[in-house]
Enzyme design. Sequence first.
Site, PDB file in Angstrom:
ATOM      1  CD  GLU A 152      -1.531   2.102  -2.694  1.00 37.53           C
ATOM      2  OE1 GLU A 152      -0.465   2.672  -2.411  1.00 37.53           O
ATOM      3  OE2 GLU A 152      -2.650   2.561  -2.407  1.00 37.53           O
TER       4      GLU A 152
ATOM      5  CB  SER B 187       3.523   2.249   7.617  1.00 37.55           C
ATOM      6  OG  SER B 187       2.738   1.940   8.753  1.00 37.55           O
ATOM      7  CG  ASN B 188       5.994  -2.902   5.564  1.00 43.16           C
ATOM      8  OD1 ASN B 188       5.272  -2.462   4.669  1.00 43.16           O
ATOM      9  ND2 ASN B 188       7.064  -3.629   5.318  1.00 43.16           N
ATOM     10  CD  GLU B 189       6.047   0.133  10.990  1.00 40.85           C
ATOM     11  OE1 GLU B 189       7.276  -0.054  11.100  1.00 40.85           O
ATOM     12  OE2 GLU B 189       5.540   0.692   9.985  1.00 40.85           O
TER      13      GLU B 189
ATOM     14  CD  GLN C  64      -3.403   6.945  -3.809  1.00 43.60           C
ATOM     15  OE1 GLN C  64      -2.369   6.506  -4.315  1.00 43.60           O
ATOM     16  NE2 GLN C  64      -4.114   6.230  -2.962  1.00 43.60           N
ATOM     17  N   GLY C  65      -4.659  11.819  -4.091  1.00 45.39           N
ATOM     18  CA  GLY C  65      -4.663  12.718  -2.948  1.00 45.39           C
ATOM     19  C   GLY C  65      -5.254  12.054  -1.715  1.00 45.39           C
ATOM     20  CE1 TYR C  66      -7.553   8.030  -1.982  1.00 42.09           C
ATOM     21  CE2 TYR C  66      -6.743   6.125  -0.794  1.00 42.09           C
ATOM     22  CZ  TYR C  66      -7.647   6.686  -1.672  1.00 42.09           C
ATOM     23  OH  TYR C  66      -8.625   5.912  -2.236  1.00 42.09           O
ATOM     24  CB  SER C  67      -0.701  10.981   2.704  1.00 46.10           C
ATOM     25  OG  SER C  67      -0.617   9.577   2.740  1.00 46.10           O
TER      26      SER C  67
ATOM     27  CB  SER D  41       3.629   9.749  -6.410  1.00 39.17           C
ATOM     28  OG  SER D  41       4.164   9.213  -5.225  1.00 39.17           O
TER      29      SER D  41
END
Length: 393
Positions: free
Chosen positions: A244, A378-380, A126-129, A161
Amino acid sequence: MNAFWSPAQQAFAQEVRRFTTENLHPETRRRVLAGRPLSREDHMRWQDALARKGWIAGFWPREYGGCDWTPAESYIFQNETSALGAPWLLPFGVNYVGPVIYTYGSPEQKEEHLPGIVSNEVFWCQGYSEPEAGSDLANLKTKAVRDGDVYIVNGSKIWTSYAHWADWIFALVRTDPEAKAQEGISFMLIDLRSPGIAIRPIVSIEGAHHLNQVFFEDVRVPVRNIVGEVNKGWTYAKYLLGHERVLSAEIGKARRLLERVRTLAAEAGLGRDTRFRDRFHRYEIDMLALEWTTLRLLDRVMNGGAAGAEASLLKLRGSSIIQQIVEFTVDVLGPRALPYDPAWIDHGVKMPVPDGAEHVGVVAEFLFQRAPTIWGGSNEIQRNIIAKHALGL
């Protein structure tokens, strides 16, 4: 057995347990239960077994090679296999890009890519970030400029990953630099064998290699590899992220990790310690509360509703509970958790574990589990989504 399940669902759970017991390689199970990093072979032989059974993409429609599993059956499968020590079913092909392709892709894309996913013959990442676009994904800079019947792609993706194992990458790229942040983004399928692609390993905090940075330098990608409409990739990205986050509760894994804490505490003579029991049961209650929240959401989905912002709640609580349990495990081990060297856990280095360091896998898992509260948003970010879309704040 969960009283929530119908007799048919209970029978399915029994079938999943029987299949897992008979087909999960003992060495793979040992590594999972010990918290050791897994090799590509560990993952592939489990996923090959699932592919032969027809279960690797069980929730997919039958016309694309799935079993038309209900959300409840998908949940049962995930939790029963995890509880028995099966590896995480690497989701990039089955759970992420596959549903995007069969929902939004062209007939040619479906024919080309879906069979390789359900046969476990083609590995995706997966190429996101990006270095400057993590949780702020709409700020991505990797660009794709059209040149006749191809796009020329330049930029990089990070925290990718298993890119070093992958054959293909699905990536978000900016195809209209003049558009607003969430517009002008397209969803692209890229063959990692293409000239101009370089993959650099990133060794994570526990010392294992599962992350990478992927560089694109004048990579030529056919126009036909854009999924759906050009500049509509944000829509497909949100659809994928919903898949996800629904997977993030990981109840089976939490239950397995709690049982390991119980065993380690008994070995250390803490089984009847009041402080241990208080903390153990608080985490157990948190896990059960999350399980019932997940089941209520499943009930809604099975009756035609949408997961909605509650999927962010599952991701938020699921990742936090797993993190708390592995921290608790290290606390229970106490000084036994101190000896640690990444060479002892890396399957690529044949260094024997010295006496007194038999719990090195627990420590590796503790370090690795810092990541789930960051990946997938992120959880934030999840709290912001819940505040805005669930609470209306």
